[in-house]
Every structure is written in C-alpha cells, then in structure tokens.
Design an enzyme around this catalytic site. Sequence first.
Site, PDB file in Angstrom:
ATOM      1  N   GLY A 351       0.825  -1.193   0.000  1.00 21.97           N
ATOM      2  CA  GLY A 351       0.000   0.000   0.000  1.00 21.97           C
ATOM      3  C   GLY A 351       0.858   1.241   0.000  1.00 21.97           C
ATOM      4  N   GLY A 353       0.913   4.965   1.773  1.00 21.27           N
ATOM      5  CA  GLY A 353       0.300   5.796   2.801  1.00 21.27           C
ATOM      6  C   GLY A 353       0.861   7.197   2.750  1.00 21.27           C
ATOM      7  N   GLY A 354       0.475   7.989   3.741  1.00 24.98           N
ATOM      8  CA  GLY A 354       0.941   9.358   3.786  1.00 24.98           C
ATOM      9  C   GLY A 354       2.449   9.450   3.923  1.00 24.98           C
ATOM     10  CG  PHE A 355       4.275   8.569   7.167  1.00 26.24           C
ATOM     11  CD1 PHE A 355       4.863   9.757   7.562  1.00 26.24           C
ATOM     12  CD2 PHE A 355       3.144   8.132   7.814  1.00 26.24           C
ATOM     13  CE1 PHE A 355       4.335  10.476   8.607  1.00 26.24           C
ATOM     14  CE2 PHE A 355       2.608   8.853   8.862  1.00 26.24           C
ATOM     15  CZ  PHE A 355       3.202  10.024   9.246  1.00 26.24           C
ATOM     16  N   GLY A 356       4.748   7.059   2.786  1.00 25.24           N
ATOM     17  CA  GLY A 356       5.518   6.402   1.753  1.00 25.24           C
ATOM     18  C   GLY A 356       4.914   5.057   1.433  1.00 25.24           C
ATOM     19  CE  LYS A 373       4.540   2.496   7.017  1.00 35.56           C
ATOM     20  NZ  LYS A 373       3.438   3.142   7.713  1.00 35.56           N
ATOM     21  CG  ASP A 470      -2.329   9.669  11.984  1.00 40.03           C
ATOM     22  OD1 ASP A 470      -3.530  10.038  12.028  1.00 40.03           O
ATOM     23  OD2 ASP A 470      -1.700   9.548  10.925  1.00 40.03           O
TER      24      ASP A 470
END
Length: 644
Positions: A351, A353-356, A373, A470
């Site tokens: 996937g 996500g906002g971070f990578g 990640k 978060d």
Amino acid sequence: MVLKPSLLLMIWLLTGITATKYDDFTYNGFNRTELYIDGVAEITPNGLLRLTNTTKSKQGHAFHKVPLRFKNTSDGNVYSFSTCFVFAIRPEHPDVSGHGLAFVLSPNEGFPGAMTNQYLGLFNSSNNGNSTNHVLAVELDTISNMEFGDIDDNHVGIDVNGLRSINAAPASYFIGKTGKFENLTLISGEPMQVWVDYSNQEKRLNVTISPISVPKPSRPLLSSLVNLSSVILDTMYVGFSSSTGSILTSHYVLGWSFKMNGQAAALNLSSLPSLPSEKHRRKLTSLIIWVALGVVVFIAITASCIAYIIRRKARYAEVLEEWELEHRTHRFSYKELFKATKGFREENLLGVGGFGRVYKGKLPTSKTEIAVKRISHDSKQGMREFVGEIASNSQLRHRNLVQLLGYSRRKGELILVYEFMSNGSLDKFLYDANKPTTLSWSQRLKIIRGVASGLLYLHEEWEQIVVHRDIKASNVLLDGEMNGKLGDFGLSRLHDHGSDPQITHVVGTFGYIAPELTKTGRATTSTDVFAFGVFTLEVVCGRRPIMQQESPDLHLVDWVWGSWRNGVILEVIDARLGGDYDVGEVELILKIGLLCSNPVRAARPTMRQVMQLLDGDLSLPEIPKDGRGITVSSPDHAEALEES
Ligand SMILES: *[C@@H]1O[C@H](CO)[C@@H](O)[C@H](O)[C@H]1NC(C)=O
Ligand SMILES: *[C@@H]1O[C@H](CO)[C@@H](O)[C@H](O)[C@H]1NC(C)=O
Ligand SMILES: *[C@@H]1O[C@H](CO)[C@@H](O)[C@H](O)[C@H]1NC(C)=O
Ligand SMILES: *[C@@H]1O[C@H](CO)[C@@H](O)[C@H](O)[C@H]1NC(C)=O
Ligand SMILES: *[C@@H]1O[C@H](CO)[C@@H](O)[C@H](O)[C@H]1NC(C)=O
Ligand SMILES: *[C@@H]1O[C@H](CO)[C@@H](O)[C@H](O)[C@H]1NC(C)=O
Ligand SMILES: *[C@@H]1O[C@H](CO)[C@@H](O)[C@H](O)[C@H]1NC(C)=O
Ligand SMILES: *[C@@H]1O[C@H](CO)[C@@H](O)[C@H](O)[C@H]1NC(C)=O
Ligand SMILES: *[C@@H]1O[C@H](CO)[C@@H](O)[C@H](O)[C@H]1NC(C)=O
C-alpha cells in the site's frame, strides 16, 4: 497576415463576446499572456508550464484564458475537437512516483474546493463522481489508488466527472511494425506526447501517447464510446491540472495545441522549451566537437567500466553515522531489504500511505515475513532525533502494537521494518466493498479492546509517555487471528522535525483531530483519547469520521450524539451486522466512544479509565441526553465551555 493571439485577446475583450470564434491555438512553449494559472503553477522564464513545484500536497492549474464554445448554438450538438500536448513528470527520486496530471475540460477556470494528492486538484471527496461537475479529464496517473479502482501506478485514463476512470490502460504506445504496444514509464522525466481526439459523429474519444521521438502511433491507446453531450456545457475552459502528495514531483507541459472541429496542429518539437536539467550547450566549432568527441568516447569506455562497479555498490549504498551506533535497535542492511522485497517490486507493494510505500518482504535467511516502509525524507537535522525516537520505540513491546523490528537508512530515505500483519488494515474490512467478509460484533469488540490496551500501554505503562498522534482505522492492522494492533506510532513526528517552527501545523488525520489540537497544535494523551473515541464509533457504525454522503460534512461524532439525544442510539449501528450483536455491549461501547470524543477536553476519560469501563470495573458516568448542545464542528464553543 496572421493576427497574434494577444491581439485577438484584446479584440475579444473589447467586443465583449462571451465565447471566442477563434477555436484553435498552438503553443510551442508558453508565456503569461496566454494562460490563466493558479496554485503553485508557474511559467518558467524559458517558457515551460510548470504545474507543480517541489512542494508537498499542492495543486496547480493552467487554462487557456478564453473559454471555448463547445456546442453548436443552433442544434445543440457537441463539436468534435482535437488536442495534442507534450508533458514530462519529474519525481525527485527516480523510482518513487508522486501523483500525476490531467488534461481537462471544465466549466470554470480552476477547481475551487478541489483536493490535492490523489484528487489531482480536480475534485474533492464530496463532489468526486457527481454529474453536476461537468468535467472531462484525461489522466496520466502515476499512483495506484484502490478507492478509484486504478489499474496500476502508470496508466492513462478517461475520467468523466470523477476519478474512477471509464476506461484506462497501462501507459504504452502502438508500434505498427511489430503490431504490439510498447510500455512507457510516465515518471521517467522524459518528454512524451499525448493526443486526445473526440469525434461527435462517432461519439468516440481516442487517447494516444508516445515518446517525443516517436510520431503519432497509428492506433490509439484508449478508444472509448462516450456521449459527451450531457457532460460538456456550451462553453468550457480547456487546460491542465496536477497535484503533489508527500513525494516531491514536478509536472511540466512543454507545448500544446488545440482545434475545434478539426485536427490540432502538430507541435514544432524542435522549438519546445527545454526541461531544467538540460544545460545550455555552447556552440563549438566542428573541430573542437570532433576532438571533444574523441576524448569523450575514450573517457566513456573507461567510465562505463568504473560506473558499472560503482553502480553495483550504489545500488545498495546506505548512510551510517557514528551516533547511530549508540542505539540498540537492529539496523538492517539495505541489501538485505532489497533482496527481501525482490528489489521493491511492484508485486510486493502492500500500500501507499501518507509516509511512503509499504512493501511485503521475506528475510532471506530467517524467512520471516516483514513489512517494509520506505519514507523519503529531506531533513538532515531532524533525522538524528527521529532515529533516536524510532530506536526507543522499538523497545516498546505489547501484543497490540505492531512490532518495529529495525530500520535502515539511505541518502534521503528512511526504511522501517515491521512485523507482517497478514490481514492488512482495519479500514479495508470496514469500507472495502470487495471484502466478502464482514467483521462480526465479537471481532469488532476484540479489536476495540486490543487498541485500547495498546494505547494504555503507550500512555501509561511504558517508561515514557508516548503519544500516538494518528489513531485511525487505517493505522490499526490485523493479524491472522484478527487481533487489532496499532501501527505507525510516533511516525507523525517526522512531520515536525525539521519543519519550520513558525508554522504551527496540526498533525493527525482530518476527522480524528480534537478541537483543542487545531488551536494549540499540541498533541497530548487527551487528543489521542479523542481520536480513539472517533475510532470506536467508526468501528461500531461502519462509517467514516466525516460522513461524506450526508449533508455538508457531518461529523460522525455529532451524528451519534444526535441519535443519542433523540433516544435512537441503536440506529447508528452498522447495518452489515444484521442485528447480530449484544445490545448491552453495543450501548456500552457507543457511550465510551461518546465520552472519549467529547469536544471538551476535561470531560474525556483517561485510557486507564476506558479500560476499567470496558472491564466493567468502573460504572459508566451519566451521559447528559442534551449533550450540552455542543458539537465537534464548533470548537470555539467547546473551548468557551472548557474555560468557564
Ligand atoms: C507572449 O505571447 C504573445 C502572443 O503569443 C507574443 O506576442 C509575445 O511576444 C510573447 N512574449 C514572450 C516573452 O515570449
Ligand atoms: C513553490 O511555489 C510556491 C507558491 O508559488 C512557493 O511559495 C514555493 O517557494 C515554491 N517552492 C519551490 C521549491 O520552488
Ligand atoms: C450547427 O448546426 C447547424 C444546424 O444543424 C448546421 O447547419 C451548422 O453547420 C452547424 N455548425 C457547425 C459549426 O457545425
Ligand atoms: C468540494 O468542492 C465543492 C465545489 O467544487 C465545494 O463546494 C465543496 O465545499 C468542497 N467540499 C469539500 C469537503 O472540500
Ligand atoms: C451533486 O452535486 C449537487 C450540487 O453540488 C448536489 O446537490 C447533489 O446532492 C450531489 N449529488 C450527490 C450524489 O452527491
Ligand atoms: C507492460 O506493462 C504491463 C502492465 O504494467 C505489464 O503487464 C506488461 O508485462 C509490460 N510489458 C512489457 C513488454 O514489459
Ligand atoms: C479513434 O480510433 C479508431 C481506431 O483506430 C479510429 O477508427 C477512429 O477514427 C478514431 N477516432 C478519432 C476521433 O480519432
Ligand atoms: C447523447 O446524449 C444526449 C443527451 O443525454 C441524447 O439526447 C443523445 O441521444 C445521445 N446520443 C447518442 C448517440 O447516444
Ligand atoms: C520549428 O522551430 C524551429 C526552431 O525554432 C524553426 O527553425 C523551424 O522553422 C520550425 N518549423 C516549423 C515547421 O515551423
């Protein structure tokens, strides 16, 4: 004599005609007089249209200044049209894509209210797909978004009023000789040409793409029957839209031509402005060129031998500094992770996500399954502090926290290694229509209890207070037995480190942010409790925190409060449960959710009290039916109450 477009524009302005008769144009490079631009879009001094610059989560638009008449006034038929443009997408890291760009027809100049990231600056979560948009877009999309049913992260699609394409294909072009389609990489940074042709007689829209060195292929990539008569209004603006997300990318348009009821003029490829990294070559005499060429060939042969050796090394190069040795966290070698994820292959992508991006991997020696990640990161100064935090977080051990196994670091990139969670994230189970199984009530209850206990550990049971910052359904991951585990703790701090301290920016996810957080910008255990409350309601109701389908952005918390006040609390329960639940348990969980997501900070319980409430060791306080008339959407009111 040919009239210059600027003169035409003046005539148009002076005569006050609402739509121009001059329905074709050709721009081999741009200047300000021709385009309306907004957002971060700009025209560079050498005539490139740069839609986005290297700034995160921004959008840029550019439109031909004059609206074009797209329908015949006497019979209301849509005109045929044709356009051709050259673009280039330059991501900061050659192998990580940001978001793409789109050619658009729109009723307005610009898209007020549009969102960045996957929305490409065209739509937002509430108007996406609405037929009142009257937008036709041809997307060059470089990220695969499940929510829009994207086919891959390198495709061309036709979008009508929304981002779920009516037709899409992997970026490729037809070669007549072989009779096959050859793949293209949109984010290669190389200029590419796109043709969009609509025939109103056939009601057919064709999209063709090719590298700039290849003339228009004889067969289009996409050819779709679309009746645009209800999409296109009498007059429309034509232009481009693009947006960035967390990965820095620049989107360029080098040239553009358009024609109504005819074939768009071919661009003069040799007079297009050049992309930035191309250095100006000085004119040399032919002698010098030949001598230089000889030298270059010699150097090239030597260099390529050396380069081969260096490349092998650079492929696995990482950054290791002395201070890192003091941490006890396991440091993986980049090579090991590269092998574990088969070179960060697309098939291994779990996937984005906002971070990578997150990849699935298997450690070569132990065969342990891992989730990797990759986070691109530009701040050097924050890195040390952040790695320190990651290191201390890796000492955290709790059965409801996703275990961090270690990390690795390269230039501008941080790589975190976590235990692999086979059932993925909770939000998929709650919202993905493709998941055949619905979570049962007992599974939901177990997940809520698990998350509560993990959060209690972070807040109170470890040697240091850790604020998660978060909490949301997509950060709760499920293992093989459907145990919920909290992931990504502390990662939000990455946003803080190295950013401008003048700018207070709130970290968290829209819909889970406690009212006081938007004022103070300070995340506390209490703002975590708020987010936990929203999360709890989300799991019971099976609805997102901001209920888009309802009238303007109703907050889930307010909605549940409303039902509580009206004495119909059980109506909020996820219909997919089919009534199969224990009413007492559901009521308890909903009330805990309401307590936690109270806009007034002082009224929220601690996580320890939440655990006691769940265990029945503490009796539930009376929740006032009138709810004191407060809503999450009016933080000022909540603040006033708190101060009084
Ligand atoms: C900008 O475009 C107008 C009209 O095409 C042209 O007259 C003008 O010379 C251009 N300016 C520059 C700086 O290229
Ligand atoms: C990008 O554009 C914005 C707005 O025009 C500007 O404030 C910012 O400095 C630009 N960033 C870069 C890296 O050029
Ligand atoms: C507009 O429609 C009328 C009536 O059908 C037709 O005579 C005319 O040629 C059309 N104009 C264009 C530009 O297609
Ligand atoms: C979405 O965009 C429309 C207009 O295009 C705007 O009215 C609306 O407020 C926006 N919604 C959100 C949630 O931003
Ligand atoms: C589409 O947008 C219109 C106008 O903004 C709105 O009235 C309507 O409810 C929206 N339809 C849907 C299905 O969201
Ligand atoms: C082209 O890309 C598609 C989709 O990504 C892939 O299935 C196909 O194997 C690729 N073809 C070649 C020749 O690389
Ligand atoms: C679209 O492509 C098809 C197939 O090549 C072709 O028959 C048709 O004429 C094209 N239509 C337009 C509008 O270019
Ligand atoms: C196209 O749509 C319009 C209006 O929705 C309709 O009147 C027309 O018959 C359609 N044409 C075709 C060929 O389907
Ligand atoms: C294309 O541009 C080049 C350089 O500006 C110019 O020399 C050439 O004449 C142009 N060709 C056409 C067909 O306009």
